[in-house]
Design a protein around this motif. Structure first.
Motif, PDB file in Angstrom:
ATOM      1  N   ILE A 135      -5.692  -2.248   4.613  1.00 54.86           N
ATOM      2  CA  ILE A 135      -5.029  -2.997   3.821  1.00 54.86           C
ATOM      3  C   ILE A 135      -4.396  -4.240   4.688  1.00 54.86           C
ATOM      4  O   ILE A 135      -4.366  -5.343   4.200  1.00 54.86           O
TER       5      ILE A 135
ATOM      6  N   ALA B 235       0.742  -1.238   0.006  1.00 56.54           N
ATOM      7  CA  ALA B 235      -0.140  -0.111   0.039  1.00 56.54           C
ATOM      8  C   ALA B 235       0.954   1.478  -0.052  1.00 56.54           C
ATOM      9  O   ALA B 235       0.474   2.375  -0.151  1.00 56.54           O
TER      10      ALA B 235
ATOM     11  N   LEU C  68      -7.634  -4.942  -3.609  1.00 53.08           N
ATOM     12  CA  LEU C  68      -7.949  -3.564  -2.732  1.00 53.08           C
ATOM     13  C   LEU C  68      -6.807  -2.614  -3.346  1.00 53.08           C
ATOM     14  O   LEU C  68      -7.419  -1.297  -3.213  1.00 53.08           O
ATOM     15  N   CYS C  69      -5.754  -2.737  -3.708  1.00 53.90           N
ATOM     16  CA  CYS C  69      -4.822  -1.806  -4.199  1.00 53.90           C
ATOM     17  C   CYS C  69      -5.017  -1.679  -5.940  1.00 53.90           C
ATOM     18  O   CYS C  69      -4.425  -0.933  -6.510  1.00 53.90           O
TER      19      CYS C  69
ATOM     20  N   ARG D  89      -5.307  -8.071  -0.790  1.00 47.58           N
ATOM     21  CA  ARG D  89      -4.462  -7.051  -0.571  1.00 47.58           C
ATOM     22  C   ARG D  89      -4.401  -6.559  -2.007  1.00 47.58           C
ATOM     23  O   ARG D  89      -4.414  -5.065  -2.441  1.00 47.58           O
TER      24      ARG D  89
END
Lengths: 211, 211, 211
Positions: C45, C32, C145-146, C142
């Motif tokens: 995250i 992130a 979401l990124c 992860r």
């Protein structure tokens, strides 16, 4: 209307689910084939497509995940992936095979999802929508993992035929139709309607804001 | 602090959840309206937004998914989607309505998520984070299905106000405040802080690597 | 082969899981850090990466989610995120640290996932794949979401070493090896093989359609 898990029902469910896993896993491989993934990546996408929708159904209904105790579903998914993998290196697989496998998964998992939901006592409207979730979410996971927009939102009448088919299936059972017959009619209905919708490019009106 | 599921608490939970489903589903339609989805696509995104966060909460807490037994939540989600769909063809809906509906969903599902977690005996810190999950994940599903970066990471003070609001809610209950009052204050607090954060564009410092 | 949850096994599981949460959360922060997220976005995250794979495992196996009752895992995830956050503002963190943390998460959650699955009576093949799910899905969440393609499909031998490591771990236990020793060997095997695969860029043949 709660369905009793008679041996006949469980037998139907077993074979419908097995077929659903095989065709959905095949659709996963056929989609991943246009990406540059290695063998294990392809296998994981096949398994996510073949087992994902039913896993979500079972977690939402708080019942045992269908492929944990009985290895046959996992092995069917794996076998389907490997067979398609090898076949597609030997012969040319036309892109439309993906759409056929995907439509077959939509139909079979739609029926299986509705059936299980009625079995655990969900109300008819909920059971019909659980059919849509079970039928479509494997493909959604496949498309998210392939980093593409989910086919469910872009393709003609996708969720629509799934939902209408589930409602018909519940209607058939309600009027006392034999369960095997009801499953076959509803499943073929979803499968054929979806293929016709693709072929004739039938769509619902698009949603648009007034501006 | 484990909350006992008294009739008053369950009553509060019922109405907060119903409100949460309605406003979250509306936010799903308002987001999907900027995409070219057909009616069923829009309905599915509305349902995923309205029922998704609470479903994840219930699966994580291993309790019955809240919309399976009682059809009212599913029907509320469906009705909300259809009403907004029709309304947005009749009148001009300003884009900021999406942010208002989204903030209302963050607030109501945040309170509902915290409440349920305390009810099943989760420790306070876990319960407060479960409020964040319940409040934000419906929107994350909505944004993933719309193929856009989740608003939770891009928008001012989104998860922050949700978490702080959940912690305040738990504090209020700890000090013996009436549950309805505590829920209203915490919920309005999240809702208003979020709208103020958008209006004044208040942000936390961005994370950056030293280089 | 069903493993009995002896105190020794549960003790091993506890420490492996704690280590897995810490390193996976760190990998979430390090990923992130290349995006423009604020502190709370980074924390969410980190938590999704650190707790997501194990949560999915527990939901699929229909057991209590591991971080709900015992706050230590949640607090470890939070602490790991904050420490990396602060450290990366004080010193320069080379990008390859992300790959090391990610490989450590793959190894530790792979072993933990296999162990728990054997404990609830899953067949060996299913247990080995559940190790892959547990080890890889935190990273998939992860990356989704990124808004990036999941590393699992792009990176050399990712799922492959995880699966082979899980199968070896089950083999070791089958032949009566001490559980702590088996876990350490299998975990280090996954970790080192993955790092070697990155370093020497070892890949499986890519899947490609005949055309």
């Amino acid at each position: 209307m709660t369905l009793n898990p008679t041996p006949l029902l469980l037998d139907n469910l077993y074979w419908i689910t097995l077929l659903a896993v095989i065709v959905s896993s095949a659709s996963g491989v056929l989609k991943a084939g246009f990406k540059q993934y290695d063998l294990f990546g392809v296998i994981i996408i096949a398994i996510a497509t073949g087992l994902g929708g039913g896993s979500l159904r079972d977690m939402l209904l708080d019942r045992d995940t269908f492929w944990i105790r009985d290895q046959v579903f996992f092995m069917a998914s794996l076998a389907s992936a490997i067979v398609i993998f090898i076949a597609s290196r030997l012969v040319v697989v036309p892109p439309r095979f993906f759409l056929v496998a995907d439509a077959a998964g939509l139909a079979t998992f739609g029926v299986a999802g509705t059936l299980v939901s009625l079995m655990v006592g969900a109300p008819p409207l909920i059971a019909s929508f659980m059919g849509v979730i079970t039928g479509t979410m494997g493909g959604v996971f496949r498309d998210l993992l392939c980093n593409e927009p989910p086919v469910v939102f872009l393709s003609p009448l996708y969720a629509t035929v799934s939902w209408v088919g589930s409602l018909f299936f519940i209607g058939f059972l309600h009027f006392g139709l034999d369960i095997t017959l009801a499953a076959v009619i509803a499943g073929l209905g979803i499968f054929i309607s979806r293929l016709l919708a693709i072929y004739y490019n039938i769509t619902l009106p698009k949603f648009r804001f007034k501006s």
